[in-house]
Enzyme design. Sequence first.
Site, PDB file in Angstrom:
ATOM      1  N   GLU A 439       0.834  -1.222   0.000  1.00 18.07           N
ATOM      2  CA  GLU A 439       0.000   0.000   0.000  1.00 18.07           C
ATOM      3  C   GLU A 439       0.866   1.268   0.000  1.00 18.07           C
ATOM      4  O   GLU A 439       0.531   2.268   0.616  1.00 18.07           O
ATOM      5  CB  GLU A 439      -0.940  -0.045   1.221  1.00 18.07           C
ATOM      6  CG  GLU A 439      -2.252   0.686   1.051  1.00 18.07           C
ATOM      7  CD  GLU A 439      -3.040   0.311  -0.204  1.00 18.07           C
ATOM      8  OE1 GLU A 439      -3.163   1.176  -1.059  1.00 18.07           O
ATOM      9  OE2 GLU A 439      -3.506  -0.845  -0.334  1.00 18.07           O
TER      10      GLU A 439
HETATM   11  C1  LIG Z   1       3.041  -9.727   0.838  1.00 12.51           C
HETATM   12  C2  LIG Z   1       2.685  -8.717  -0.183  1.00 12.51           C
HETATM   13  C3  LIG Z   1       1.345  -8.446  -0.424  1.00 12.51           C
HETATM   14  C4  LIG Z   1       0.993  -7.536  -1.411  1.00 12.51           C
HETATM   15  N1  LIG Z   1      -0.332  -7.335  -1.704  1.00 12.51           N
HETATM   16  C5  LIG Z   1      -0.672  -6.635  -2.819  1.00 12.51           C
HETATM   17  C6  LIG Z   1      -2.014  -6.606  -3.291  1.00 12.51           C
HETATM   18  O1  LIG Z   1      -2.910  -7.181  -2.680  1.00 12.51           O
HETATM   19  N2  LIG Z   1      -2.268  -5.955  -4.449  1.00 12.51           N
HETATM   20  C7  LIG Z   1      -1.299  -5.314  -5.160  1.00 12.51           C
HETATM   21  O2  LIG Z   1      -1.599  -4.746  -6.202  1.00 12.51           O
HETATM   22  N3  LIG Z   1      -0.005  -5.295  -4.708  1.00 12.51           N
HETATM   23  C8  LIG Z   1       0.320  -5.947  -3.574  1.00 12.51           C
HETATM   24  N4  LIG Z   1       1.620  -5.971  -3.143  1.00 12.51           N
HETATM   25  C9  LIG Z   1       2.616  -5.225  -3.883  1.00 12.51           C
HETATM   26  C10 LIG Z   1       3.118  -4.002  -3.115  1.00 12.51           C
HETATM   27  O3  LIG Z   1       2.134  -3.024  -3.082  1.00 12.51           O
HETATM   28  C11 LIG Z   1       4.425  -3.534  -3.808  1.00 12.51           C
HETATM   29  O4  LIG Z   1       5.428  -4.495  -3.474  1.00 12.51           O
HETATM   30  C12 LIG Z   1       4.836  -2.155  -3.373  1.00 12.51           C
HETATM   31  O5  LIG Z   1       3.959  -1.196  -3.922  1.00 12.51           O
HETATM   32  C13 LIG Z   1       6.271  -1.806  -3.813  1.00 12.51           C
HETATM   33  O6  LIG Z   1       6.460  -2.073  -5.169  1.00 12.51           O
HETATM   34  P1  LIG Z   1       7.739  -2.924  -5.630  1.00 12.51           P
HETATM   35  O7  LIG Z   1       7.756  -4.177  -4.824  1.00 12.51           O
HETATM   36  O8  LIG Z   1       7.703  -3.048  -7.087  1.00 12.51           O
HETATM   37  O9  LIG Z   1       8.991  -2.079  -5.178  1.00 12.51           O
HETATM   38  P2  LIG Z   1       9.634  -0.868  -6.001  1.00 12.51           P
HETATM   39  O10 LIG Z   1       8.566   0.064  -6.462  1.00 12.51           O
HETATM   40  O11 LIG Z   1      10.563  -1.413  -7.018  1.00 12.51           O
HETATM   41  O12 LIG Z   1      10.470  -0.132  -4.856  1.00 12.51           O
HETATM   42  C14 LIG Z   1      11.783  -0.519  -4.449  1.00 12.51           C
HETATM   43  C15 LIG Z   1      12.376   0.561  -3.547  1.00 12.51           C
HETATM   44  O13 LIG Z   1      12.469   1.803  -4.261  1.00 12.51           O
HETATM   45  C16 LIG Z   1      11.806   2.839  -3.568  1.00 12.51           C
HETATM   46  N5  LIG Z   1      11.154   3.753  -4.514  1.00 12.51           N
HETATM   47  C17 LIG Z   1      10.516   3.427  -5.660  1.00 12.51           C
HETATM   48  N6  LIG Z   1      10.026   4.544  -6.235  1.00 12.51           N
HETATM   49  C18 LIG Z   1      10.322   5.578  -5.429  1.00 12.51           C
HETATM   50  C19 LIG Z   1      10.068   6.989  -5.465  1.00 12.51           C
HETATM   51  N7  LIG Z   1       9.374   7.551  -6.456  1.00 12.51           N
HETATM   52  N8  LIG Z   1      10.525   7.758  -4.442  1.00 12.51           N
HETATM   53  C20 LIG Z   1      11.232   7.212  -3.419  1.00 12.51           C
HETATM   54  N9  LIG Z   1      11.509   5.887  -3.349  1.00 12.51           N
HETATM   55  C21 LIG Z   1      11.043   5.076  -4.323  1.00 12.51           C
HETATM   56  C22 LIG Z   1      10.763   2.132  -2.692  1.00 12.51           C
HETATM   57  O14 LIG Z   1      10.420   2.930  -1.562  1.00 12.51           O
HETATM   58  C23 LIG Z   1      11.519   0.861  -2.322  1.00 12.51           C
HETATM   59  O15 LIG Z   1      12.348   1.105  -1.215  1.00 12.51           O
HETATM   60  C24 LIG Z   1       1.994  -6.840  -2.132  1.00 12.51           C
HETATM   61  C25 LIG Z   1       3.344  -7.101  -1.860  1.00 12.51           C
HETATM   62  C26 LIG Z   1       3.690  -8.042  -0.930  1.00 12.51           C
HETATM   63  C27 LIG Z   1       5.138  -8.344  -0.715  1.00 12.51           C
END
Ligand SMILES: Cc1cc2nc3c(=O)[nH]c(=O)nc-3n(C[C@H](O)[C@H](O)[C@H](O)COP(=O)(O)OP(=O)(O)OC[C@H]3O[C@@H](n4cnc5c(N)ncnc54)[C@H](O)[C@@H]3O)c2cc1C
Length: 596
Positions: A439
């Site tokens: 989220e």
């Molecule tokens: C157990 C679990 C349940 C989940 N449930 C759902 C769900 O029900 N539905 C759904 O759609 N998703 C779900 N997610 C996905 C979750 O919302 C994403 O993992 C999350 O939004 C982060 O995206 P990412 O993993 O691609 O990380 P990335 O976006 O690749 O981020 C990696 C790092 O870069 C940083 N970063 C990226 N962009 C920026 C920026 N603009 N400014 C500063 N820092 C930044 C982040 O803070 C983080 O530290 C779930 C994930 C997990 C692990």
Amino acid sequence: MAEYQAPIADMKFVIENLIGSGCSDVISDYVDVTPELVDAVLTEAGKLATEVLSPLNRSGDVEGCRLEGDVVHTSDGWRAAYATFVEAGWMSVSGEPEFGGQGLSKLVASSVSEMWNSANLAFALCPMLTQGATDAIRLHADKDLKDLYLPKMVAGQWSGTMNLTEPQAGSDLSGVRTKAVPEGRHYRITGQKVYVTYGEHDLTENIIHLVLAKTPGAPEGTRGISLFVVPKYLVNEDGSLGERNDLRCVSIEHKLGIHASPTAVISYGDDGGAIGYLIGEENLGLSYMFTMMNVARHAVGLEGLALTERAYQLALNFARERVQGEPLGTSGGKGATIIEHADVRRMLLLMKSHAEAMRALAYVCADIYDTAEKSLDPEVVQCASRRGDFLTPIVKGWCTETGIQMASLGIQVHGGMGFIEETGAAQYLRDARITTIYEGTTGIQAADLVSRKTLRDGGVAALDLLEEIESVAGFLSVEDPRLKEIGANLAQAVVDIRVVLEWMVKVQTEDLRLPAAASVHYLHLWGVTCGGWLMAKAAQLCCDKLIAGEGDSVFCETKIATAHFYANQVMPQTSTLARIIVRGSGSVLDLDTTNF
Ligand SMILES: Cc1cc2nc3c(=O)[nH]c(=O)nc-3n(C[C@H](O)[C@H](O)[C@H](O)COP(=O)(O)OP(=O)(O)OC[C@H]3O[C@@H](n4cnc5c(N)ncnc54)[C@H](O)[C@@H]3O)c2cc1C
């Protein structure tokens, strides 16, 4: 391991005494916030949390979920617990009465959610996601979709999911590749979604997926994303279940925590395209998601609070029983329970005071959402919306980051036993770890707080809240030395935030990367201060009650001591954070990227 006991006295104290700050005297606006109703709801919810959900927390963690073919089996006891939960009406607590819900305020619903999260976070995610999906349909879908889907979702007969994330589209959803091609009155959906919480399970007869996808010719980036209802089983016009839709769970993730919550990879359209129904208009999908984002982010903030409370209860029980050594300054050689040691007391008080500060902040924020939604006065609505928008990333970011720290402290209180899984303390830390990621990560919350919520309106919302905090600092009694000290720390925090705000407004014109480099510290600065603001208010109220001979004197003395501890041991962070922000942000940017 002792089961979770809902902290009903503190919940009621916050609901009855601390809400209503800011925009209006909202207490009178909602019929449900009567002491009798709050009492009945919290008591019954507390029983279910203790007797049904809490006993499954550890077994669910150990057993996890199982994927067989494309069916996910939840762990032992989950189906019966879900049936009990639904039969008792807990799914429909905050649902709209029009669709069979009880229509209780977000304030009361938040206190109930806190209990589910404390008792069993992996279980609580199912109703939480369903609530999010229900809100999206209720707020943006047409009447036919609402009538067909909402009654069964509100009743808990069908569950809901949010399908945003794809392998290449996480924090930045502009990269969504899932396609939606129009075909008569529906669309054909193809693509893959990852990390879908409760994306597949055996608790309900249907699962309603809310899916972000792009239609042919849609604008590039986030302006070209639409939102669709894609049911696991198609729904006939009379509401009965039809054929299986063209979507399947291809795997579930092996995770650090929340083992009993299935996190699914879902493939859409392997056989020609899953049937989906557009919510609202094409290309507005992301804005629809944003209208319910506050509530979803607040719900995750509650998870940080809830795990702190649970970790605290476990650590406290252990500290009362474990005998080890003699506290400094005593003698006798018999040994003492570790709660007698000053350092263990420090850790327990950190956990207790943070739980209370987070609870106050999260409930105040929930009440502000209620005001924004239900008040009939446009000025009050505007004020509450601005305040709610400002507080949301703080509740989400600060409560979850703090939740991880507090769950870790819970392990420390246990010593070696905390590191051993049987105690249960380790599970809270593992479960808490996801809360700062899903989220919207803490980085995303912090960026939102700095750019959209502070700089975009020239600091109006921030200064507004700061004035209110300052007035509480000025209002604290100088007669009681503890309140005087609380007031001094709060006043210093206001000074620290003002310094940071001035710095931010100034440097944004020189280099926008500087506020970005400061953003997470800025979020913590606000979190610590908001916690201090409400603890100060609580301490003053308790002091007044004691003088008037009203209320529970032990509760009030405890609250004042806890607020005093928070003021002395937590609030001084504000000056350090301000210093790091103003003097240190540049050093984040000094190193050339190639030299890391
Ligand atoms: C157990 C679990 C349940 C989940 N449930 C759902 C769900 O029900 N539905 C759904 O759609 N998703 C779900 N997610 C996905 C979750 O919302 C994403 O993992 C999350 O939004 C982060 O995206 P990412 O993993 O691609 O990380 P990335 O976006 O690749 O981020 C990696 C790092 O870069 C940083 N970063 C990226 N962009 C920026 C920026 N603009 N400014 C500063 N820092 C930044 C982040 O803070 C983080 O530290 C779930 C994930 C997990 C692990």
